[in-house]
Structure formats: structure tokens, C-alpha cells
Design an enzyme around this catalytic site. Sequence first.
Site, PDB file in Angstrom:
ATOM      1  N   HIS A  14      15.345  29.090  13.234  1.00 14.32           N
ATOM      2  CA  HIS A  14      15.516  30.047  12.360  1.00 14.32           C
ATOM      3  C   HIS A  14      16.007  29.925  10.737  1.00 14.32           C
ATOM      4  CE1 HIS A  14      19.391  28.882  12.829  1.00 14.32           C
ATOM      5  NE2 HIS A  14      19.890  29.515  12.149  1.00 14.32           N
TER       6      HIS A  14
ATOM      7  N   HIS B 175      18.047  28.011   5.744  1.00 16.20           N
ATOM      8  CA  HIS B 175      17.504  26.550   6.404  1.00 16.20           C
ATOM      9  C   HIS B 175      16.819  26.344   5.464  1.00 16.20           C
ATOM     10  CE1 HIS B 175      21.823  27.655   8.390  1.00 16.20           C
ATOM     11  NE2 HIS B 175      20.489  27.700   9.150  1.00 16.20           N
TER      12      HIS B 175
ATOM     13  N   ASP C  20      21.883  33.634   6.008  1.00 10.32           N
ATOM     14  CA  ASP C  20      20.930  32.491   6.578  1.00 10.32           C
ATOM     15  C   ASP C  20      20.159  31.576   5.971  1.00 10.32           C
ATOM     16  OD1 ASP C  20      22.804  30.951   8.606  1.00 10.32           O
ATOM     17  OD2 ASP C  20      21.127  30.622  10.070  1.00 10.32           O
TER      18      ASP C  20
ATOM     19  N   CYS D  31      28.384  33.827  13.030  1.00  9.29           N
ATOM     20  CA  CYS D  31      28.128  34.125  11.948  1.00  9.29           C
ATOM     21  C   CYS D  31      29.834  35.369  11.092  1.00  9.29           C
ATOM     22  CB  CYS D  31      27.510  34.082  11.170  1.00  9.29           C
ATOM     23  SG  CYS D  31      26.305  32.874  11.225  1.00  9.29           S
TER      24      CYS D  31
ATOM     25  N   ASP E 149      24.362  38.717   7.468  1.00  9.16           N
ATOM     26  CA  ASP E 149      23.145  37.745   8.154  1.00  9.16           C
ATOM     27  C   ASP E 149      21.787  39.269   8.694  1.00  9.16           C
ATOM     28  OD1 ASP E 149      23.543  35.054   7.578  1.00  9.16           O
ATOM     29  OD2 ASP E 149      24.419  34.603   9.035  1.00  9.16           O
TER      30      ASP E 149
ATOM     31  N   LYS F 284      23.790  30.645   3.012  1.00  8.37           N
ATOM     32  CA  LYS F 284      24.518  29.643   3.447  1.00  8.37           C
ATOM     33  C   LYS F 284      23.455  28.850   4.206  1.00  8.37           C
ATOM     34  CE  LYS F 284      25.913  32.815   7.592  1.00  8.37           C
ATOM     35  NZ  LYS F 284      25.219  32.575   8.174  1.00  8.37           N
TER      36      LYS F 284
ATOM     37  N   HIS G  88      16.296  20.986   9.852  1.00 10.14           N
ATOM     38  CA  HIS G  88      17.984  21.667   9.583  1.00 10.14           C
ATOM     39  C   HIS G  88      18.354  20.980  10.770  1.00 10.14           C
ATOM     40  CE1 HIS G  88      21.266  23.767   9.044  1.00 10.14           C
ATOM     41  NE2 HIS G  88      21.779  23.702   7.773  1.00 10.14           N
TER      42      HIS G  88
END
Length: 208
Positions: free
Chosen positions: A87, A54, A52, A157, A14, A112, A58
Amino acid sequence: MHINQSTDALLLIDLQPDFMPGGALAVTDGDQILPAVHQLAEKFQHVILTQDWHPEGHISFASSHPGAAPFTQIHAPYGAQTLWPDHCLIDSPGAQLHPALRIPHVEMILRKGFRKEIDSYSAFLENDHITPTGLAGYLHERGLKRLFIAGLAYDFCVRYSAEDGTRLSFECLVLEDACRPVALPHSVDETNHSFASLDVRRIATASL
Ligand code: VGL
Ligand code: ZN
């Protein structure tokens, strides 16, 4: 420490503007790891990145839960879920790989957290600890057995990726100086305890 170029990989977690100073979920000094990350990347033939990623609304966004504040927890169907500021919105500038990142030989970029109803801290399993991202299968197929892990954030993470990787029988080592934590109350201590109990080694970039 000797790197085996056929069976070792560098897993970078990330490295996105939203986790760096000025970003939506800024990790203190998150950008300070970039020199170490670049040094590391030069040493490894196999480099894998996570991103990351989203959708709007989310489950991990406090804004998706009326009245809820960031950095508190909710009970999601799959267990406790910490809430964050919005984010890494899909395709937004903050979700891109950091513009200063120069690792042209990266072989795999794994996104992810793209399902609205479930978060994914770990590069291996979503937050239900059951749904695979596909990374374990990829590593097995490519004969990659040992992972050197760095990135953001150490206590989320990076932590969950190293834990799940270890449980899935990959040898995981965390490059501590090439990580930075979000540092919620107790989160770094809990991470260090968990690494100790799972035999996840914490090492320095300089030892490679
Ligand atoms: C992360 C919180 C929410 C991380 C991602 O990269 O550690 N933390 N989403
Ligand atoms: Zn996230």
C-alpha cells in the site's frame, strides 16, 4: 470548545486512496470521514497532513516476506511488526492525498514510512519508537502545543500519533467521528485503553 488559533493545530492522518474503499488497504467507510474533515479544516488556521509513503519491498508489506500473510506479525529488529498488503507505494495513485480533499491552507505535509527497513505508524516516531520524523521539532519551533487529530486509521496511525504526541508533551485530542479503524482483532479496544491510560481525550467534531 475554544480553538486557540495560534497554538492549536489540526493533524490529519493518511487521507489517501489506499486507505479508502477500493484501495489497497481499505478501511471500511474510510471515505465517510471526508465531510467532517473538511468541516474541521475550516475551523483551524494551522492544518498539518501526513502521508504514508513506502518504497517497494517495504518491511511492512507481507509480499516482502515469502510465505507470510497480510495481517499477521513478524519480529522486526525493532519489535513486532504487523504485515499489510502492499500500500501507499511511493508516487503511486493510491499514495496521493485523496483527490476529494480540498484544504488549500494546509501548511505542512509530512511523509512517513519511506525507509525500507522500518515502518512508521506515528507522525512523530518511526516504529522503533526512537527515530524522530521531525514533526515534534517543527511544532515546537512554530509554537504549536495542542493537536486535534483525525484520519485513518484510528487504531494504527491515529493511535500511535496521539500516543507519541502525548509522550512528547503535546496535548492530543482525537476527533473520534472523523476517524475510522482498520479493526484487527482487539485493535480498537487496545487503542481505547491506551488513550484512557495516557489521558488522550476522545471528542466529537461537533464539540468544536
Ligand atoms: C496505516 C497500516 C499501515 C495507517 C498505515 O495509516 O493507519 N495502517 N500503514
Ligand atoms: Zn503503511
